[in-house]
Design a protein around this motif. Structure first.
Motif, PDB file in Angstrom:
ATOM      1  N   ASP A  86      -1.145  -1.770 -19.632  1.00  0.00           N
ATOM      2  CA  ASP A  86      -0.855  -2.068 -18.247  1.00  0.00           C
ATOM      3  C   ASP A  86       0.457  -2.834 -18.145  1.00  0.00           C
ATOM      4  N   ASP A  87       1.528  -2.071 -18.282  1.00  0.00           N
ATOM      5  CA  ASP A  87       2.860  -2.616 -18.118  1.00  0.00           C
ATOM      6  C   ASP A  87       3.817  -1.486 -17.757  1.00  0.00           C
ATOM      7  N   VAL A  88       4.982  -1.856 -17.282  1.00  0.00           N
ATOM      8  CA  VAL A  88       6.050  -0.889 -17.061  1.00  0.00           C
ATOM      9  C   VAL A  88       7.267  -1.384 -17.817  1.00  0.00           C
ATOM     10  N   GLN A 132      13.320  -2.973  -8.638  1.00  0.00           N
ATOM     11  CA  GLN A 132      11.971  -3.188  -8.132  1.00  0.00           C
ATOM     12  C   GLN A 132      11.341  -1.865  -7.707  1.00  0.00           C
ATOM     13  N   ALA A 133      12.123  -1.025  -7.040  1.00  0.00           N
ATOM     14  CA  ALA A 133      11.614   0.280  -6.609  1.00  0.00           C
ATOM     15  C   ALA A 133      11.241   1.132  -7.822  1.00  0.00           C
ATOM     16  N   GLU A 134      12.026   1.049  -8.888  1.00  0.00           N
ATOM     17  CA  GLU A 134      11.709   1.795 -10.114  1.00  0.00           C
ATOM     18  C   GLU A 134      10.403   1.296 -10.728  1.00  0.00           C
ATOM     19  N   ALA A 135      10.186  -0.010 -10.710  1.00  0.00           N
ATOM     20  CA  ALA A 135       8.948  -0.576 -11.260  1.00  0.00           C
ATOM     21  C   ALA A 135       7.732  -0.087 -10.463  1.00  0.00           C
ATOM     22  N   ILE A 136       7.820  -0.118  -9.148  1.00  0.00           N
ATOM     23  CA  ILE A 136       6.707   0.340  -8.314  1.00  0.00           C
ATOM     24  C   ILE A 136       6.517   1.845  -8.460  1.00  0.00           C
ATOM     25  N   ARG A 137       7.608   2.590  -8.606  1.00  0.00           N
ATOM     26  CA  ARG A 137       7.488   4.038  -8.823  1.00  0.00           C
ATOM     27  C   ARG A 137       6.720   4.316 -10.112  1.00  0.00           C
ATOM     28  N   GLN A 138       6.999   3.548 -11.157  1.00  0.00           N
ATOM     29  CA  GLN A 138       6.271   3.719 -12.418  1.00  0.00           C
ATOM     30  C   GLN A 138       4.788   3.395 -12.241  1.00  0.00           C
ATOM     31  N   PHE A 159       3.102   3.622  -9.449  1.00  0.00           N
ATOM     32  CA  PHE A 159       2.571   4.724  -8.642  1.00  0.00           C
ATOM     33  C   PHE A 159       2.324   5.957  -9.509  1.00  0.00           C
ATOM     34  N   ASP A 160       3.303   6.321 -10.340  1.00  0.00           N
ATOM     35  CA  ASP A 160       3.161   7.508 -11.197  1.00  0.00           C
ATOM     36  C   ASP A 160       2.015   7.354 -12.192  1.00  0.00           C
ATOM     37  N   LYS A 161       1.855   6.162 -12.719  1.00  0.00           N
ATOM     38  CA  LYS A 161       0.848   5.926 -13.753  1.00  0.00           C
ATOM     39  C   LYS A 161      -0.574   5.835 -13.196  1.00  0.00           C
ATOM     40  N   MET A 175      10.629   5.819  -2.684  1.00  0.00           N
ATOM     41  CA  MET A 175       9.442   5.084  -2.261  1.00  0.00           C
ATOM     42  C   MET A 175       8.202   5.867  -2.663  1.00  0.00           C
ATOM     43  N   PRO A 176       7.210   5.175  -3.215  1.00  0.00           N
ATOM     44  CA  PRO A 176       5.970   5.876  -3.558  1.00  0.00           C
ATOM     45  C   PRO A 176       5.257   6.345  -2.303  1.00  0.00           C
ATOM     46  N   GLU A 177       4.560   7.458  -2.437  1.00  0.00           N
ATOM     47  CA  GLU A 177       3.818   8.011  -1.310  1.00  0.00           C
ATOM     48  C   GLU A 177       2.507   8.556  -1.833  1.00  0.00           C
TER      49      GLU A 177
END
Length: 196
Positions: A10-12, A68-74, A76-78, A98-100
């Motif tokens: 549980d990390d990015v 920050q957006a890249e971290a949240i995208r990761q 979201f993807d995971k 932005m994640p959706e």
């Protein structure tokens, strides 16, 4: 993705640095609600998401919005992205991805928020798990697996069965009338359309 042979990491990783995150079911559910919130700007959603998932003291909150957006995208993807669908990418005002939440094309039979009492009771009945006591502890992937595996005798499965019931033939009988009445009783409100 849930795996029986790999440890849950549980990390990015951003620029070679790993940032630990909290992937408990309650945090991921809060993230889902936050991403659907219409009253917040994308930037505010991003800032709140970082603190929610990575903690208030994370160094990520001091980095650029793009990072920050890249971290949240990761995240979201995971944890949230359905690998079956490839939808167009949405971007915020600065061009950041932005994640959706992705919606399944099939009929939605449940809502984590609207059906929370049924889910709670069913986890207690089937597994002896108190979801309130498990906040911050029960991993998101474990929660999803247990939710999907709830046995038929639980209230949650009964309600889903009622919602998905379809008339078997053209004949009208007491069973059909009863099922239609139960469908109205357990129907989701129009605004509930989340998919997990």
């Amino acid at each position: 993705m849930f795996s029986l042979y790999q440890k849950l990491n549980d990390d990015v990783e951003i620029s070679g640095i790993k940032y630990p995150l909290n992937a408990s079911f309650d945090v991921i559910l809060k993230l889902i609600d936050l991403l659907k919130e219409k009253r917040l700007s994308d930037i505010n959603k991003l800032r709140i998401s970082i603190k929610l998932v990575f903690g208030r003291d994370t160094e990520l909150s001091e980095l650029s919005l793009e990072t920050q957006a890249e971290a949240i995208r990761q995240v979201f993807d995971k944890y949230l992205k359905d690998s079956k669908a490839d939808k167009p990418v949405k971007r915020d005002l600065q061009g950041n991805i932005m994640p959706e939440l992705e919606e399944d094309e099939k009929e939605i039979l449940y809502s984590i928020n609207f059906d929370a009492e049924y889910i709670f009771a069913s986890f207690m009945q089937a597994y002896g798990i108190d979801l309130i006591e498990q906040q911050g502890q029960l991993h998101w992937f474990k929660f999803k697996a247990l939710l999907a595996g709830l046995p038929e005798g639980t209230k949650f499965q009964q309600v889903m069965s009622i919602r998905s019931w379809e008339k078997p033939s053209k004949s009208k009988d007491a069973h059909e009338t009863q099922m239609k009445k139960l469908q109205r009783i357990y129907a989701l409100p129009e605004e509930e359309s989340e998919v997990i």
